[in-house]
Design a protein around this motif. Structure first.
Motif, PDB file in Angstrom:
ATOM      1  N   ALA A  54     -10.516 108.381   6.347  1.00  0.00           N
ATOM      2  CA  ALA A  54     -11.950 108.539   6.106  1.00  0.00           C
ATOM      3  C   ALA A  54     -12.352 110.008   6.021  1.00  0.00           C
ATOM      4  CB  ALA A  54     -12.748 107.841   7.202  1.00  0.00           C
ATOM      5  N   PRO A  59     -18.195 108.148   2.584  1.00  0.00           N
ATOM      6  CA  PRO A  59     -18.726 107.545   3.810  1.00  0.00           C
ATOM      7  C   PRO A  59     -18.638 106.018   3.768  1.00  0.00           C
ATOM      8  CG  PRO A  59     -20.184 109.273   3.025  1.00  0.00           C
ATOM      9  CD  PRO A  59     -19.174 109.058   1.947  1.00  0.00           C
ATOM     10  N   VAL A  60     -18.443 105.408   4.913  1.00  0.00           N
ATOM     11  CA  VAL A  60     -18.362 103.952   5.002  1.00  0.00           C
ATOM     12  C   VAL A  60     -19.674 103.399   5.539  1.00  0.00           C
ATOM     13  CG1 VAL A  60     -15.881 104.023   5.374  1.00  0.00           C
ATOM     14  CG2 VAL A  60     -17.417 103.986   7.343  1.00  0.00           C
ATOM     15  N   ALA A  61     -19.930 102.143   5.290  1.00  0.00           N
ATOM     16  CA  ALA A  61     -21.159 101.507   5.747  1.00  0.00           C
ATOM     17  C   ALA A  61     -21.204 101.458   7.273  1.00  0.00           C
ATOM     18  CB  ALA A  61     -21.260 100.097   5.172  1.00  0.00           C
ATOM     19  N   VAL A  62     -22.392 101.636   7.805  1.00  0.00           N
ATOM     20  CA  VAL A  62     -22.566 101.631   9.255  1.00  0.00           C
ATOM     21  C   VAL A  62     -22.110 100.301   9.855  1.00  0.00           C
ATOM     22  CG1 VAL A  62     -24.258 101.731  11.125  1.00  0.00           C
ATOM     23  CG2 VAL A  62     -24.447 103.303   9.201  1.00  0.00           C
ATOM     24  N   LEU A  65     -18.358 100.156  10.103  1.00  0.00           N
ATOM     25  CA  LEU A  65     -17.877 101.037  11.157  1.00  0.00           C
ATOM     26  C   LEU A  65     -18.113 100.429  12.542  1.00  0.00           C
ATOM     27  CD1 LEU A  65     -18.567 103.482  13.316  1.00  0.00           C
ATOM     28  CD2 LEU A  65     -16.587 103.715  11.824  1.00  0.00           C
ATOM     29  N   ARG A  66     -19.279  99.859  12.752  1.00  0.00           N
ATOM     30  CA  ARG A  66     -19.600  99.287  14.060  1.00  0.00           C
ATOM     31  C   ARG A  66     -18.660  98.143  14.416  1.00  0.00           C
ATOM     32  NH1 ARG A  66     -26.260  99.180  13.796  1.00  0.00           N
ATOM     33  NH2 ARG A  66     -26.563 101.418  14.213  1.00  0.00           N
ATOM     34  N   GLU A 106     -17.610 107.568  14.273  1.00  0.00           N
ATOM     35  CA  GLU A 106     -18.996 107.638  13.829  1.00  0.00           C
ATOM     36  C   GLU A 106     -19.192 108.611  12.680  1.00  0.00           C
ATOM     37  OE1 GLU A 106     -21.493 108.507  17.147  1.00  0.00           O
ATOM     38  OE2 GLU A 106     -20.833 106.770  18.304  1.00  0.00           O
ATOM     39  N   THR A 109     -19.435 107.646   8.745  1.00  0.00           N
ATOM     40  CA  THR A 109     -20.593 107.059   8.068  1.00  0.00           C
ATOM     41  C   THR A 109     -21.436 108.090   7.321  1.00  0.00           C
ATOM     42  OG1 THR A 109     -22.016 107.265  10.020  1.00  0.00           O
ATOM     43  CG2 THR A 109     -20.713 105.233   9.800  1.00  0.00           C
ATOM     44  N   SER A 110     -21.077 109.353   7.406  1.00  0.00           N
ATOM     45  CA  SER A 110     -21.877 110.408   6.781  1.00  0.00           C
ATOM     46  C   SER A 110     -20.987 111.430   6.078  1.00  0.00           C
ATOM     47  CB  SER A 110     -22.719 111.119   7.847  1.00  0.00           C
ATOM     48  OG  SER A 110     -23.374 112.256   7.319  1.00  0.00           O
ATOM     49  N   ASP A 111     -21.510 111.990   4.976  1.00  0.00           N
ATOM     50  CA  ASP A 111     -20.774 113.051   4.301  1.00  0.00           C
ATOM     51  C   ASP A 111     -21.321 114.429   4.680  1.00  0.00           C
ATOM     52  OD1 ASP A 111     -23.187 113.065   2.999  1.00  0.00           O
ATOM     53  OD2 ASP A 111     -22.377 112.654   0.999  1.00  0.00           O
ATOM     54  N   ASP A 115     -23.249 116.422  10.778  1.00  0.00           N
ATOM     55  CA  ASP A 115     -23.094 115.185  11.543  1.00  0.00           C
ATOM     56  C   ASP A 115     -21.693 115.104  12.152  1.00  0.00           C
ATOM     57  OD1 ASP A 115     -25.671 114.360  10.954  1.00  0.00           O
ATOM     58  OD2 ASP A 115     -25.056 113.192   9.201  1.00  0.00           O
TER      59      ASP A 115
END
Length: 201
Positions: A54, A59-62, A65-66, A106, A109-111, A115
């Protein structure tokens, strides 16, 4: 080392790209791998690979990831609960070991590099908490006149900071490696010199 030095600051990671910051977080988790409950080792390996990949992907969907992080988190919490009455410090350390990688995930989920840096700072603190817990429990031997907590905390933060330069230098090599996790493990030893006895339970 002072209390102010027992934490990595954002500026210390300035040489790392977003990918590099995520790899730095992965190294924090790898360093505490010996503390994993046996039930979590396979899931940890799976999610570590996911994290490293990753670092170089979109980014992957929240929600995705959860779901992935939740399975690992549950294993750490379960181990902690089981040991609450018989060996609480070990249970806490096992939970921190899984929580370090759970937190590192975590960033996927963001590029936004900012973060990733925020996540990395928490990962470093979580992984460094393990030697501190172990020392507070009286399980770290120190020379006469040396505080065991200071000894353990100084060593772990020194090791954490020592990862920054090699990760920065080898981020591109890791990206193009056939086995990225193996390449990440190989950039530097987890501990400077011989690993102290207290680096595993």
């Amino acid at each position: 080392m002072s209390l102010r030095q027992w934490a990595v600051k954002p500026g210390e990671l300035r040489a790392l790209s977003r990918s590099g910051v995520m790899l730095f977080s992965a190294r924090c988790a790898i360093r505490m791998e010996p503390w994993l409950p046996s039930s979590a080792t396979k899931v940890f390996a799976k999610e570590l690979l996911f994290l490293v990949d990753a670092a170089f992907g979109e980014p992957v969907a929240v929600g995705v990831l959860r779901k992935r992080a939740g399975a690992l988190s549950d294993l750490g919490a379960s181990a902690c609960n089981k040991l609450a009455k018989t060996d609480e410090p070990l249970g806490i350390c096992m939970n921190y070991a899984t929580s370090t990688l759970v937190t590192a995930l975590e960033a996927a989920t963001s590029d936004d590099r900012k973060d990733a840096v925020k996540v990395a700072l928490v990962c470093a603190k979580l992984s460094a908490s393990i030697p501190a817990v172990w020392a507070h429990a009286g399980r770290v031997r120190a020379p006469a006149g040396v505080d065991p907590v200071d000894l353990a905390c100084d060593a772990v933060w020194d090791a954490i900071r020592a990862d920054i330069e090699p990760v920065a230098a080898h981020t591109a090599d890791i990206e193009h490696a056939k086995d990225r996790v193996k390449a990440l493990r190989a950039v530097a030893p987890s501990w400077r010199g011989r690993a102290p006895r207290w680096t595993k339970p």
